[in-house]
Design an enzyme around this catalytic site. Structure first.
Site, mmCIF file in Angstrom:
data_model
loop_
_atom_site.group_PDB
_atom_site.id
_atom_site.type_symbol
_atom_site.label_atom_id
_atom_site.label_comp_id
_atom_site.label_asym_id
_atom_site.label_seq_id
_atom_site.Cartn_x
_atom_site.Cartn_y
_atom_site.Cartn_z
ATOM 1 N N ASP A 219 0.819 -1.204 0.000
ATOM 2 C CA ASP A 219 0.000 0.000 0.000
ATOM 3 C C ASP A 219 0.864 1.268 0.000
ATOM 4 O O ASP A 219 1.853 1.352 0.731
ATOM 5 C CB ASP A 219 -0.849 -0.043 1.294
ATOM 6 C CG ASP A 219 -1.947 0.988 1.320
ATOM 7 O OD1 ASP A 219 -2.723 1.068 0.360
ATOM 8 O OD2 ASP A 219 -2.037 1.731 2.326
ATOM 9 N N GLU A 261 1.641 -0.462 -5.035
ATOM 10 C CA GLU A 261 0.708 0.601 -5.381
ATOM 11 C C GLU A 261 1.508 1.894 -5.406
ATOM 12 O O GLU A 261 1.888 2.425 -4.363
ATOM 13 C CB GLU A 261 -0.411 0.704 -4.332
ATOM 14 C CG GLU A 261 -1.458 1.720 -4.748
ATOM 15 C CD GLU A 261 -2.152 2.437 -3.587
ATOM 16 O OE1 GLU A 261 -3.211 3.019 -3.832
ATOM 17 O OE2 GLU A 261 -1.634 2.434 -2.457
HETATM 18 C C1 GLC Z 1 -4.262 3.141 -0.386
HETATM 19 C C2 GLC Z 1 -5.483 2.253 -0.441
HETATM 20 C C3 GLC Z 1 -6.668 3.007 0.073
HETATM 21 C C4 GLC Z 1 -6.403 3.448 1.491
HETATM 22 C C5 GLC Z 1 -5.084 4.233 1.582
HETATM 23 C C6 GLC Z 1 -4.655 4.390 2.997
HETATM 24 O O1 GLC Z 1 -4.354 4.206 -1.262
HETATM 25 O O2 GLC Z 1 -5.679 1.761 -1.740
HETATM 26 O O3 GLC Z 1 -7.835 2.254 0.012
HETATM 27 O O4 GLC Z 1 -7.432 4.276 1.955
HETATM 28 O O5 GLC Z 1 -4.037 3.576 0.915
HETATM 29 O O6 GLC Z 1 -4.179 3.186 3.507
#
Ligand code: GLC
Ligand code: CA
Length: 491
Positions: A219, A261
């Site tokens: 993440d 991500e």
């Molecule tokens: C990432 C996740 C999202 C979450 C954020 C904070 O962007 O995809 O869903 O709210 O991180 O952890």
């Protein structure tokens, strides 16, 4: 840090024979789901591992080869589990660690790998590390977070959820200090430059790897590796951290992966992959995602072609994750103002469909007006463009959204299994999130059971890309089963 040079770039069509030819993630079909909204086995209204296990044959039948689980650890649940309060356990609402291991084992028996979310940019403010850190300046956890005595000048900048999140620094009365939070104020950022925090992150990875997962969807990677602090004006990415994460993982279990991500510009992709392919195995291709929706909205495919070109070069072992929709908003932040307007006009014209001044919060099917041909076109793109497809649960049957739910929750409603009450998701009177029951996307019309019986449905029809796992003969454990279309897979 030295930038990647042209030495790693390969001219198209001149790819060398890969040294390792069974990199499973290059030929995978990944399906992401949230345990809490997938299937409830014990009738308390909340999805659980026992329920998910009952649905493994369904997933196997779709042809998927890997499951990405969104956070299922203990959490106050204020950001759908992305606010973790204990990294080393399963939220009791979803089952036990024993259930988790049964699940990973059952998935393995079907040839399905499991990857899980690794959310280590921040914890929940309820995590005992933060509780101890705020209580006592001498606590060993104090330096695990990012503090400031005074309100930093940058406090009102850099919010990830503009319009909802007011600042990135909040005052904590108990600590008598300001703490940094890149996301919501209940998600204090971990001080990821602290070696003790780094060691803990490795420990978390080691724990879940031991329990049978094949890797992590990491993440918010750019924020994890960024410098943080009250005097940091422009955060600097510490890319070397990515190498140590990978080195650790590869040592513990050789074929496990990290899928990052990181919604970054193509110029920095190679920093994430590592010029020798020694950092992240996979990254989501946000560049292609946004331009793909622009192409669908405008009938102009040139920017998409440019995005594909810009993201073409990568180390031999690296791979893109290709997706249409995910659990967040469709982020259009990398398009030009004009392009974004065009996508909004076509797929999210109403204010209630838009979010964070940059995105659309709807599910795929309603965005494409439920038009079967358009949905199939979008899917055929995702399944044929270079990269590993990552599907979102429910999109295989064309589920809709519930715009009455706040923020991104509208596209996180429970899976619609059948025409039974609550779409067969739960036997409880009240599911954790309401199941979509009315209108063209309600479970009486859109559900998995009917689609599996109907030979020409979205998820079974001749053009159903889901049935086509495209397991290449090169991939390990290939079953060469089920390949109705002969679309060649680029890896
Ligand atoms: C990432 C996740 C999202 C979450 C954020 C904070 O962007 O995809 O869903 O709210 O991180 O952890
Ligand atoms: Ca349950």
């Amino acid at each position: 840090m030295k930038r990647a040079t042209a030495a790693v770039a390969r001219p198209a069509g001149k790819r060398p024979t890969p040294a390792i030819n069974d990199l499973w993630y290059k030929n995978a079909v990944i399906y992401c789901l949230s345990v809490g909204t997938f299937m409830d086995a014990n009738g308390d209204g909340i999805g659980d591992f026992a329920g998910l296990m009952r649905r493994l044959d369904y997933l196997h039948g779709l042809g998927i080869t890997a499951i990405w689980l969104m956070p299922f650890q203990s959490s106050p649940g204020r950001d759908d589990g992305y606010d973790i309060s204990d990294y080393y356990g399963v939220n009791p609402a979803h089952g036990t660690l024993g259930d988790f291991v049964e699940f990973t084992h059952a998935a393995k028996q079907r040839g399905i790998r499991v990857i899980i979310d690794l959310v280590v940019n921040h914890t929940s403010d309820q995590h005992h590390w933060f509780q101890e850190a705020r209580r006592d300046p001498k606590s060993r956890y104090r330096d695990w977070y990012v503090w400031s005595d005074k309100k930093p000048a940058s406090a009102n900048t850099g919010m990830v959820f503009p319009g909802v999140q007011k600042s990135t620094w909040s005052y904590d009365k108990e600590a008598r200090a300001w703490y940094f939070h890149r996301f919501y104020d209940f998600q204090p950022d971990l001080n990821t430059s602290n070696p003790n925090v780094q060691a803990e992150i490795l420990k978390i990875m080691g724990f879940w790897i031991q329990l049978g997962v094949s890797g992590f969807r990491m993440d918010a990677v750019p924020f994890v590796i960024a410098t943080k602090g009250p005097r940091v004006r422009k955060p600097v990415e510490q890319y070397e951290m990515l190498r140590s994460l990978r080195a650790f993982l590869q040592w513990r279990v050789g074929d496990s992966i990290i899928l990052a991500e990181a919604n970054v510009l193509p110029e920095t992709d190679m920093e994430y992959f590592g010029k020798d392919g020694d950092r992240m195995h996979m990254m989501f291709n946000f560049q292609v995602n946004q331009n793909l929706f622009y192409a669908l909205a405008s009938s102009d495919s040139r920017p998409l072609a440019r995005a594909l070109k810009a993201t073409m070069d990568r180390p031999e072992t690296a791979q893109w994750g290709l997706f249409l929709r995910n659990h967040d908003e469709l982020d259009l932040g990398r398009l030009s103002e004009e392009q974004r307007r065009e996508v909004f006009k076509c797929f999210g014209p109403e204010q209630s469909m838009q979010l964070y001044e940059r995105g659309i919060r709807r599910r795929l099917a309603p965005m494409l007006s439920g038009d079967r041909r358009l949905i199939e076109l979008a899917y055929s793109l995702m399944f044929t463009l270079p990269g590993t497809p990552v599907l979102r649960y429910g999109d295989e049957i064309g589920m809709g959204d519930d715009l009455d739910l706040p923020e991104r929750n509208c596209a996180r409603t429970p899976m619609q299994w059948s025409t039974e009450p609550h779409g067969g998701f739960t036997k409880a009177d009240k599911p954790v999130v309401p199941v979509i029951s009315e209108g063209p996307y309600g479970y009486p019309h859109v559900n998995a059971a009917e689609q599996r019986r109907e030979p020409n449905s979205l998820s079974t029809g001749p053009s159903a890309s889901f049935a086509c796992a495209r397991r290449s003969p090169r991939s390990a454990g290939a079953t060469s089963r089920c390949c109705r279309c002969a679309i060649p897979r680029s890896s």
